[in-house]
Design an enzyme around this catalytic site. Sequence first.
Site, short mmCIF file in Angstrom:
data_model
loop_
_atom_site.label_atom_id
_atom_site.label_comp_id
_atom_site.label_asym_id
_atom_site.label_seq_id
_atom_site.Cartn_x
_atom_site.Cartn_y
_atom_site.Cartn_z
CB ALA A 33 21.06 -12.49 -21.76
CG ASN A 34 19.73 -13.01 -15.73
OD1 ASN A 34 19.86 -14.18 -16.05
ND2 ASN A 34 20.00 -12.58 -14.52
NE ARG A 35 11.81 -13.46 -19.39
CZ ARG A 35 11.54 -13.75 -20.65
NH1 ARG A 35 11.66 -12.84 -21.59
NH2 ARG A 35 11.17 -14.97 -20.98
#
Length: 228
Positions: A33-35
């Site tokens: 995932a990305n932040r």
Amino acid sequence: AAITPLKQDLKGRRAIVTSGPTHEPIDPVRYIANRSSGKQGHAIAAALAARGAEVTLVTGPVTLPDPPGVRTVHVEAARDMFSACFLDLPVDIFVAAAAVADWRVAVEAPQKLKKSGDLPPVLKLAENPDILRAISTTDAKRRPALVVGFAAETENVVAHAQKKLSSKGCDWILANDVSEGTQTFGGDSNAVHLVTANAVEDWPRMSKTEVAARLAERIAAAFNEDTT
Ligand code: CTP
Ligand code: CA
């Protein structure tokens, strides 16, 4: 505080806003995932709705509540976000605020990966579809009149955003500096530059809600210029 009712100057306009991260499955229990908290994208959806637009928010997994007055579609992976956006066309306005994972695992393991091997597993990645570019370059009949992207950069913020504007074919980019110490991710404020084909506006640091309100105001102004 007194609430000044906003002009319904986006009444009759439809908008899609993407928000949050995407989760790209590795196996049934793990993901890449990305932040992203989704705060900025959710605030933009709410700000457009407050001016009367009919808004679909396509969001990855976040802990925020669905904004009132907005149709919210929940997705996990970039490919699901891509389909949900295209399913909702045509719209007048598209705002890509999601932190889409650039890569997914090429082949999702059907069962949980186990530590039993001698070596840790090696993940082979595949590139995800670029939702913003695809929407920007879709056929004229379906392309939203105004396509706005974000650019998260750690250096040469405006120059990188200008390059992204032309490479993605969008109309505006809100560029934000996410270099260390700027506390953009998960924070409540944002310092952005609005980059268009022929101008750059530096907005002062303000809350994500204020960035959203100002963007919605600029969007309404763009439509009201065009139609008078
Ligand atoms: N974006 C998208 N789909 C992707 C990747 C990005 O819609 N697969 C959108 C984001 O929502 C954002 C814009 O594209 O509005 C720019 O995202 P960013 O990550 O800054 O740019 P990339 O083109 O992915 O380039 P890079 O990460 O290499 O800087
Ligand atoms: Ca990216």
